[in-house]
Design a protein around this motif. Structure first.
Motif, short mmCIF file in Angstrom:
data_model
loop_
_atom_site.label_atom_id
_atom_site.label_comp_id
_atom_site.label_asym_id
_atom_site.label_seq_id
_atom_site.Cartn_x
_atom_site.Cartn_y
_atom_site.Cartn_z
N ASP A 138 3.49 62.07 101.46
CA ASP A 138 2.64 62.70 100.36
C ASP A 138 1.44 62.56 100.48
OD1 ASP A 138 1.19 60.05 100.03
OD2 ASP A 138 3.32 59.88 98.37
N GLY A 139 0.40 61.82 101.93
CA GLY A 139 -0.66 62.02 102.40
C GLY A 139 -1.65 61.11 101.92
N THR A 140 -1.28 59.78 100.82
CA THR A 140 -1.52 59.08 100.67
C THR A 140 -1.77 57.51 101.88
OG1 THR A 140 -0.32 58.47 98.71
CG2 THR A 140 -1.23 56.95 99.46
N ALA A 141 -1.10 57.58 103.41
CA ALA A 141 -1.65 57.34 104.15
C ALA A 141 -1.87 58.17 105.40
CB ALA A 141 -0.73 56.32 104.70
N ASP A 142 -2.83 57.79 106.23
CA ASP A 142 -3.04 59.26 107.72
C ASP A 142 -2.16 58.98 108.45
OD1 ASP A 142 -5.93 59.47 106.92
OD2 ASP A 142 -6.07 58.38 107.63
N PHE A 143 -1.63 57.61 108.56
CA PHE A 143 -0.08 57.45 109.05
C PHE A 143 0.59 56.53 108.87
CE2 PHE A 143 -2.71 55.81 112.19
CZ PHE A 143 -2.69 54.39 112.39
N ARG A 277 -0.50 68.41 109.51
CA ARG A 277 -1.64 67.20 109.07
C ARG A 277 -2.34 67.49 110.51
NH1 ARG A 277 0.74 63.90 105.58
NH2 ARG A 277 0.50 65.29 103.09
N GLN A 278 -3.44 67.70 110.87
CA GLN A 278 -4.27 67.66 112.51
C GLN A 278 -4.70 66.42 112.40
OE1 GLN A 278 -4.69 70.14 114.33
NE2 GLN A 278 -5.37 68.08 116.31
N ALA A 279 -4.92 65.48 113.72
CA ALA A 279 -4.91 64.33 113.35
C ALA A 279 -6.86 64.11 113.49
CB ALA A 279 -3.79 63.53 114.55
N SER A 280 -6.81 63.03 113.35
CA SER A 280 -8.48 63.01 113.48
C SER A 280 -8.40 62.37 115.29
CB SER A 280 -9.51 62.28 112.31
OG SER A 280 -8.48 60.52 112.66
N LEU A 281 -9.82 62.46 115.32
CA LEU A 281 -10.07 61.68 115.86
C LEU A 281 -9.90 60.17 116.20
CD1 LEU A 281 -13.53 63.09 117.56
CD2 LEU A 281 -11.21 63.30 118.33
N ALA A 282 -9.74 59.44 114.96
CA ALA A 282 -9.83 58.07 114.74
C ALA A 282 -8.25 57.85 114.91
CB ALA A 282 -11.03 57.69 113.49
N GLN A 283 -7.63 58.94 114.51
CA GLN A 283 -6.16 58.35 114.59
C GLN A 283 -5.76 59.08 116.33
OE1 GLN A 283 -3.56 60.80 111.44
NE2 GLN A 283 -5.92 61.25 110.27
N MET A 284 -6.23 59.57 116.32
CA MET A 284 -5.29 59.33 117.88
C MET A 284 -6.12 58.62 118.74
SD MET A 284 -5.98 64.23 119.09
CE MET A 284 -8.07 63.88 118.29
N ALA A 285 -7.29 58.01 118.82
CA ALA A 285 -7.98 56.65 119.37
C ALA A 285 -6.34 55.75 118.91
CB ALA A 285 -9.09 56.74 118.93
N LEU A 286 -6.49 55.52 117.49
CA LEU A 286 -6.16 54.20 117.28
C LEU A 286 -4.67 54.61 118.10
CD1 LEU A 286 -5.38 51.81 116.08
CD2 LEU A 286 -4.53 52.96 113.86
N LYS A 287 -3.64 55.66 118.21
CA LYS A 287 -2.64 55.89 118.60
C LYS A 287 -2.63 55.59 120.17
CE LYS A 287 1.34 59.29 119.24
NZ LYS A 287 1.73 60.78 119.09
N VAL A 288 -3.47 55.40 120.97
CA VAL A 288 -3.44 55.73 122.01
C VAL A 288 -3.38 54.05 122.38
CG1 VAL A 288 -4.64 55.88 124.35
CG2 VAL A 288 -4.94 58.00 123.07
#
Length: 300
Positions: A138-143, A277-288
């Protein structure tokens, strides 16, 4: 072929002199010669003609030079992008995590992420696997970060670590009834479990199914909403539970709990994201970052 070999080749080609190129790069003349020789031998070509004490580009070297420069330029551009990104990633991340991950696995990793990306603001909500899945959908959380199974086919799922499960009882628990050696009779335990939708409850449900036992036939004594509550109830002698090693390893080491030998599958800690949903740079950085930390744990 390596970037170092390409750098040496370009330097020698531009200066027409092995020693001068080596001095420019801060390496020995013999190291420069060895790099050129290795590059030629790897590909079965001659890049330079040796004329007396001088060298000059061979025909193959002339054709190769612009390509080598282009590769070095692209590598430099990629390096600059990473440097730029590491310095400018900002924004906020909303993370939904199941209890074991949020309480025992995630905090140290978020602390080290904050050191690397201090401009990113982090917030964490805690729930069971079903609740985390709902928050991501539902988009409450980014991931989300979960240890249980997810059901929606519009979620991406990526493993970030592996968790080991244990069956534990209080140190004072009476003798364990076994069906066979190392195979306890799970119908004889008085079970303390988490609520429906939690990952550890799923493991017990799977175990009962594997043993050919209806979950309804297990002696479920108490259902509690948190790992800590479950652990304390088991320590108090109320019954048995299946729980993450991360939650009980200290209690087992100190002797207030004891582990019951039983074959239990490991379970994945997984990151879940919404496919649309397109991942933000911050999301990609945390995933890495989380994936890299998982690799370090495996190597240790």
């Amino acid at each position: 072929m390596t970037l170092d070999q390409l750098r040496i080749f370009v330097a020698v080609a531009e200066r027409g002199h092995m020693t001068k190129a080596a001095e420019l790069l801060g390496i020995s003349q013999s190291a420069a010669s060895a790099a050129i020789r290795s590059l030629e031998q790897q590909h079965g070509v001659r890049l330079f003609n040796r004329v007396g004490r001088n060298i000059e580009l061979a025909q193959t070297g002339h054709r190769f030079l612009p390509e080598a420069k282009a590769v070095l330029e692209r590598a430099a551009a990629a390096h600059n992008v990473l440097e730029h990104v590491s310095q400018t990633i900002t924004g906020s991340l909303s993370i939904a995590a199941s209890q074991t991950i949020a309480s025992y696995w995630l905090p140290r990793r978020l602390a080290s992420f904050h050191e690397a990306y201090p401009a990113v603001r982090l917030s964490v909500t805690i729930g069971n696997t079903r609740q985390v899945e709902t928050n991501v959908l539902d988009g409450t959380a980014d991931f989300g970060l979960v240890e249980g199974r997810t059901e929606s086919d519009i979620l991406r799922r990526a493993k970030v670590d592996v968790d080991r499960l244990m069956l534990v009882v209080a140190h004072s628990h009476p003798e364990i009834v076994e069906v066979s050696r190392g195979h306890p009779d799970i119908r004889e335990f008085r079970w303390i479990i988490r609520e429906g939708g939690s990952g550890t409850r799923e493991v017990l449900e799977d175990l009962a199914r594997r043993e050919g036992i209806s979950f309804a036939d297990l002696r479920v004594f108490l259902v509690l909403p948190s790992n800590e509550a479950v652990r304390q109830a088991v320590e108090a002698g109320a019954g048995a539970t299946i729980i993450s090693r991360l939650v009980v390893e200290r209690a087992v080491a100190e002797g207030s709990l004891r582990s019951v030998p039983i074959e239990l599958p490991n379970r994945d800690f997984a990151m879940i994201t919404h496919r649309d949903r397109q991942a933000s740079l911050a999301q990609m950085a945390l995933k890495v970052h989380l994936s890299a930390r998982a690799d370090e744990t495996v190597r240790e």
